[in-house]
Design a protein around this motif. Structure first.
Motif, PDB file in Angstrom:
ATOM      1  N   MET A  41       0.906  -1.085  -0.180  1.00 17.98           N
ATOM      2  CA  MET A  41      -0.143  -0.007   0.124  1.00 17.98           C
ATOM      3  C   MET A  41       0.755   1.179  -0.314  1.00 17.98           C
ATOM      4  SD  MET A  41      -2.513   1.428   3.043  1.00 17.98           S
ATOM      5  CE  MET A  41      -4.079   0.753   2.226  1.00 17.98           C
ATOM      6  N   ILE A  42       0.458   2.313  -0.854  1.00 20.83           N
ATOM      7  CA  ILE A  42       1.071   3.405  -0.762  1.00 20.83           C
ATOM      8  C   ILE A  42       0.233   4.510  -0.045  1.00 20.83           C
ATOM      9  CG2 ILE A  42       1.922   5.506  -1.997  1.00 20.83           C
ATOM     10  CD1 ILE A  42       2.817   3.297  -4.100  1.00 20.83           C
ATOM     11  N   LEU A  43       0.546   5.102   0.921  1.00 23.29           N
ATOM     12  CA  LEU A  43      -0.351   5.957   1.930  1.00 23.29           C
ATOM     13  C   LEU A  43      -0.032   7.650   1.370  1.00 23.29           C
ATOM     14  CD1 LEU A  43      -1.951   6.252   4.299  1.00 23.29           C
ATOM     15  CD2 LEU A  43       0.000   6.530   5.660  1.00 23.29           C
ATOM     16  N   VAL A  44      -1.258   7.948   1.240  1.00 19.83           N
ATOM     17  CA  VAL A  44      -1.352   9.519   0.738  1.00 19.83           C
ATOM     18  C   VAL A  44      -1.804  10.360   1.747  1.00 19.83           C
ATOM     19  CG1 VAL A  44      -2.196  11.029  -1.285  1.00 19.83           C
ATOM     20  CG2 VAL A  44      -1.728   8.693  -1.557  1.00 19.83           C
ATOM     21  N   ASP A  45      -0.976  11.555   2.021  1.00 20.65           N
ATOM     22  CA  ASP A  45      -1.691  12.461   2.940  1.00 20.65           C
ATOM     23  C   ASP A  45      -1.648  13.794   2.178  1.00 20.65           C
ATOM     24  OD1 ASP A  45      -2.248  13.704   5.411  1.00 20.65           O
ATOM     25  OD2 ASP A  45      -0.486  13.466   6.271  1.00 20.65           O
ATOM     26  N   ASP A  46      -2.752  14.546   2.730  1.00 13.35           N
ATOM     27  CA  ASP A  46      -2.929  15.934   2.017  1.00 13.35           C
ATOM     28  C   ASP A  46      -1.943  16.966   2.317  1.00 13.35           C
ATOM     29  OD1 ASP A  46      -3.851  16.263   4.456  1.00 13.35           O
ATOM     30  OD2 ASP A  46      -5.422  17.480   4.091  1.00 13.35           O
ATOM     31  N   ILE A  47      -1.287  16.935   3.547  1.00 15.22           N
ATOM     32  CA  ILE A  47      -0.306  17.887   3.864  1.00 15.22           C
ATOM     33  C   ILE A  47       0.477  17.467   5.053  1.00 15.22           C
ATOM     34  CG2 ILE A  47      -1.738  19.027   5.648  1.00 15.22           C
ATOM     35  CD1 ILE A  47      -0.462  21.802   4.591  1.00 15.22           C
ATOM     36  N   ALA A  48       1.876  17.610   4.950  1.00 14.82           N
ATOM     37  CA  ALA A  48       2.650  17.099   5.793  1.00 14.82           C
ATOM     38  C   ALA A  48       3.693  18.174   6.569  1.00 14.82           C
ATOM     39  CB  ALA A  48       3.698  16.161   5.449  1.00 14.82           C
ATOM     40  N   THR A  49       3.447  18.303   8.001  1.00 12.11           N
ATOM     41  CA  THR A  49       4.323  19.344   8.647  1.00 12.11           C
ATOM     42  C   THR A  49       5.461  18.618   9.448  1.00 12.11           C
ATOM     43  OG1 THR A  49       2.114  20.546   8.829  1.00 12.11           O
ATOM     44  CG2 THR A  49       4.035  21.204  10.410  1.00 12.11           C
ATOM     45  N   THR A  50       5.225  17.791  10.371  1.00 11.51           N
ATOM     46  CA  THR A  50       6.073  17.105  11.025  1.00 11.51           C
ATOM     47  C   THR A  50       6.219  15.585  10.584  1.00 11.51           C
ATOM     48  OG1 THR A  50       4.592  16.458  12.947  1.00 11.51           O
ATOM     49  CG2 THR A  50       5.741  18.305  13.230  1.00 11.51           C
ATOM     50  N   GLY A  51       5.263  14.895   9.971  1.00  9.32           N
ATOM     51  CA  GLY A  51       5.338  13.731   9.279  1.00  9.32           C
ATOM     52  C   GLY A  51       4.715  12.794  10.656  1.00  9.32           C
ATOM     53  N   ALA A  52       4.396  13.295  11.681  1.00 16.16           N
ATOM     54  CA  ALA A  52       3.656  12.454  12.665  1.00 16.16           C
ATOM     55  C   ALA A  52       2.355  11.983  12.444  1.00 16.16           C
ATOM     56  CB  ALA A  52       3.334  13.559  13.951  1.00 16.16           C
ATOM     57  N   THR A  53       1.531  12.519  11.511  1.00 16.59           N
ATOM     58  CA  THR A  53       0.235  11.798  11.245  1.00 16.59           C
ATOM     59  C   THR A  53       0.577  10.482  10.157  1.00 16.59           C
ATOM     60  OG1 THR A  53      -1.201  13.908  11.177  1.00 16.59           O
ATOM     61  CG2 THR A  53      -1.964  12.006  10.031  1.00 16.59           C
ATOM     62  N   LEU A  54       1.545  10.686   9.338  1.00 15.85           N
ATOM     63  CA  LEU A  54       1.898   9.822   8.530  1.00 15.85           C
ATOM     64  C   LEU A  54       2.627   8.667   9.371  1.00 15.85           C
ATOM     65  CD1 LEU A  54       3.593  11.450   5.186  1.00 15.85           C
ATOM     66  CD2 LEU A  54       1.692  10.041   5.190  1.00 15.85           C
ATOM     67  N   ARG A  55       3.590   8.632  10.170  1.00 17.67           N
ATOM     68  CA  ARG A  55       3.960   8.006  10.981  1.00 17.67           C
ATOM     69  C   ARG A  55       3.155   6.968  11.846  1.00 17.67           C
ATOM     70  NH1 ARG A  55       7.925  11.727  11.679  1.00 17.67           N
ATOM     71  NH2 ARG A  55       7.338  12.167  13.564  1.00 17.67           N
ATOM     72  N   ALA A 112      -0.324   6.692  11.146  1.00 19.42           N
ATOM     73  CA  ALA A 112      -1.250   5.869  10.283  1.00 19.42           C
ATOM     74  C   ALA A 112      -0.341   4.756   9.790  1.00 19.42           C
ATOM     75  CB  ALA A 112      -1.506   6.625   8.982  1.00 19.42           C
ATOM     76  N   ILE A 113       1.019   4.796   9.451  1.00 18.84           N
ATOM     77  CA  ILE A 113       1.531   3.600   9.082  1.00 18.84           C
ATOM     78  C   ILE A 113       1.739   2.683  10.362  1.00 18.84           C
ATOM     79  CG2 ILE A 113       3.897   3.027   8.464  1.00 18.84           C
ATOM     80  CD1 ILE A 113       4.259   5.401   6.868  1.00 18.84           C
ATOM     81  N   ALA A 114       1.803   3.102  11.512  1.00 18.53           N
ATOM     82  CA  ALA A 114       2.019   2.008  12.711  1.00 18.53           C
ATOM     83  C   ALA A 114       0.627   1.386  12.697  1.00 18.53           C
ATOM     84  CB  ALA A 114       2.185   3.202  13.857  1.00 18.53           C
ATOM     85  N   VAL A 115      -0.334   2.231  12.453  1.00 20.02           N
ATOM     86  CA  VAL A 115      -1.858   1.375  12.859  1.00 20.02           C
ATOM     87  C   VAL A 115      -2.068   0.398  11.808  1.00 20.02           C
ATOM     88  CG1 VAL A 115      -4.357   1.972  12.733  1.00 20.02           C
ATOM     89  CG2 VAL A 115      -2.851   3.375  13.792  1.00 20.02           C
TER      90      VAL A 115
END
Length: 55
Positions: A1-15, A17-20
């Motif tokens: 899977m490739i995860l897509v986020d609308d905006i990245a500031t610190t990367g915490a949301t992506l990290r 989401a990947i963990a979940v």
């Protein structure tokens, strides 16, 4: 899977989401942010070279 986020500031949301997703057995092979926001409280970042190395 490739995860897509609308905006990245610190990367915490992506990290997070990947963990979940990985905890549920979903393999994340990459992540893409459509926009990067500059944090006003963070020091100025240097530009990235095409290799991904800071320079």
């Amino acid at each position: 899977m490739i995860l897509v986020d609308d905006i990245a500031t610190t990367g915490a949301t992506l990290r997070a989401a990947i963990a979940v997703l990985e905890a549920e057995g979903i393999s994340v092979v990459g992540a893409v942010a459509l926009c990067a926001a500059e944090r006003r409280d963070a020091p100025q970042k240097t530009e990235w070279k095409l290799t991904g190395e800071r320079g």
